[in-house]
Design a protein around this motif. Structure first.
Motif, PDB file in Angstrom:
ATOM      1  N   GLU A   1      28.978   0.879 -41.145  1.00  0.00           N
ATOM      2  CA  GLU A   1      29.535   2.218 -41.330  1.00  0.00           C
ATOM      3  C   GLU A   1      28.416   3.249 -41.406  1.00  0.00           C
ATOM      4  O   GLU A   1      27.310   2.961 -41.867  1.00  0.00           O
ATOM      5  CB  GLU A   1      30.366   2.243 -42.625  1.00  0.00           C
ATOM      6  CG  GLU A   1      31.072   3.539 -42.936  1.00  0.00           C
ATOM      7  CD  GLU A   1      31.931   4.027 -41.800  1.00  0.00           C
ATOM      8  OE1 GLU A   1      31.534   5.044 -41.198  1.00  0.00           O
ATOM      9  OE2 GLU A   1      32.965   3.412 -41.497  1.00  0.00           O
TER      10      GLU A   1
ATOM     11  N   GLU B   1      35.308   6.138 -37.956  1.00  0.00           N
ATOM     12  CA  GLU B   1      34.910   6.951 -36.810  1.00  0.00           C
ATOM     13  C   GLU B   1      36.097   7.724 -36.232  1.00  0.00           C
ATOM     14  O   GLU B   1      37.117   7.157 -35.850  1.00  0.00           O
ATOM     15  CB  GLU B   1      34.318   6.053 -35.726  1.00  0.00           C
ATOM     16  CG  GLU B   1      33.766   6.821 -34.533  1.00  0.00           C
ATOM     17  CD  GLU B   1      33.145   5.902 -33.506  1.00  0.00           C
ATOM     18  OE1 GLU B   1      32.020   6.202 -33.058  1.00  0.00           O
ATOM     19  OE2 GLU B   1      33.766   4.892 -33.152  1.00  0.00           O
TER      20      GLU B   1
ATOM     21  N   GLU C   1      32.572   0.382 -38.059  1.00  0.00           N
ATOM     22  CA  GLU C   1      32.772   1.840 -38.028  1.00  0.00           C
ATOM     23  C   GLU C   1      34.248   2.229 -38.212  1.00  0.00           C
ATOM     24  O   GLU C   1      34.815   2.939 -37.374  1.00  0.00           O
ATOM     25  CB  GLU C   1      32.240   2.421 -36.706  1.00  0.00           C
ATOM     26  CG  GLU C   1      30.785   2.114 -36.428  1.00  0.00           C
ATOM     27  CD  GLU C   1      29.814   2.979 -37.217  1.00  0.00           C
ATOM     28  OE1 GLU C   1      30.269   3.805 -38.051  1.00  0.00           O
ATOM     29  OE2 GLU C   1      28.599   2.828 -37.013  1.00  0.00           O
TER      30      GLU C   1
ATOM     31  N   GLN D   1      34.932  -1.636 -33.473  1.00  0.00           N
ATOM     32  CA  GLN D   1      34.845  -0.194 -33.239  1.00  0.00           C
ATOM     33  C   GLN D   1      35.795   0.151 -32.090  1.00  0.00           C
ATOM     34  O   GLN D   1      35.832  -0.529 -31.068  1.00  0.00           O
ATOM     35  CB  GLN D   1      33.414   0.166 -32.881  1.00  0.00           C
ATOM     36  CG  GLN D   1      33.129   1.647 -32.847  1.00  0.00           C
ATOM     37  CD  GLN D   1      31.643   1.920 -32.624  1.00  0.00           C
ATOM     38  OE1 GLN D   1      30.878   1.039 -32.223  1.00  0.00           O
ATOM     39  NE2 GLN D   1      31.220   3.135 -32.892  1.00  0.00           N
TER      40      GLN D   1
END
Length: 240
Positions: free
Chosen positions: A196, A167, A164, A89
């Protein structure tokens, strides 16, 4: 190569941060070429699971078998050499380096000549072609995510761990990433583990969708139920 077809076998895995346990007795088997999505409330252990699989966090108990070999105690770079790749992330590209040099760094462990490999990567990530001379930090969030993915794939991993990936990026690039991941899985048998919150994305990319609750795998949501907000909210705490 593991004869039973499993790329990843996790048994009784526990992990956490210092004296704070997060994962409890996680067991999971993922077939070669399978794409698995993981949903759950924040703080339930999704990122901890990925970081433990790649070796950024030590397992306190349990085992991780990767392509039949026990990698539970291996360092992250050793797991990478065996064929694991991780896109965290926040992407963690090198902002001061050019797009080209970011991609080249993904090849260091392989000893392969960069130009031919990067040319091939750009066929799958054409949006990066005009950006090769630009600093990574000057790219948009979506372009940086594409760069992080391409860099992770430069070493031709067998397993890709994604945290993620949608994002903060624009919908057109989200669709592009989904299409690319499905194409790579179908073409080369890439195994994917995806954390996710974007339900459309996880439905597009994943073949199975698992729920993590309080550090344990708490069941599976059929992909066709991902469009039902009430079901997803009840089981995973995620809202469309």
């Amino acid at each position: 190569m593991n004869a039973d077809g499993a790329m990843l076998d996790i048994t009784g895995l526990c992990s956490g941060y210092g004296s704070i346990p997060v994962l409890y007795d996680v067991s999971l088997s993922i077939a070669r070429g399978e794409s698995i999505g993981i949903l759950g409330h924040n703080g339930m252990g999704k990122t901890t699971l990925l970081r433990t699989l790649i070796g950024a966090l030590p397992a306190t108990s349990g085992t991780i078998l990767f392509d039949g070999a026990d990698v539970t105690r291996l360092a992250p770079h050793a797991r990478s050499r065996r064929g694991m790749a991780y896109v965290p992330q926040g992407r963690e590209i090198f902002a001061a380096l050019s797009t080209y040099d970011n991609l080249r760094l993904g090849l260091i462990k392989t000893g392969r000549k960069p130009d031919a490999v990067i040319d091939a990567l750009l066929e799958d990530f054409p949006r990066l072609k005009p950006l090769l001379d630009r600093a990574g930090g000057s790219l948009s969030g979506g372009e940086q995510q594409l760069l992080a993915l391409a860099r992770a794939l430069a070493g031709k991993p067998d397993l890709l761990l994604l945290d993620e990936p949608t994002e903060g990026i624009q919908p057109s690039i989200i669709d592009e990433i989904a299409e690319t991941l499905v194409k790579l899985r179908e073409r080369s048998g890439l195994t994917i583990v995806l954390v996710e919150q974007n339900l459309d994305f996880i439905a597009a990319v994943s073949q199975r969708v698992l729920v993590i609750r309080r550090g344990q795998i708490g069941g599976e949501i059929p992909r066709e139920h991902l469009s039902d907000v009430e079901i997803v909210s009840q089981y995973a705490g995620v809202h469309a």
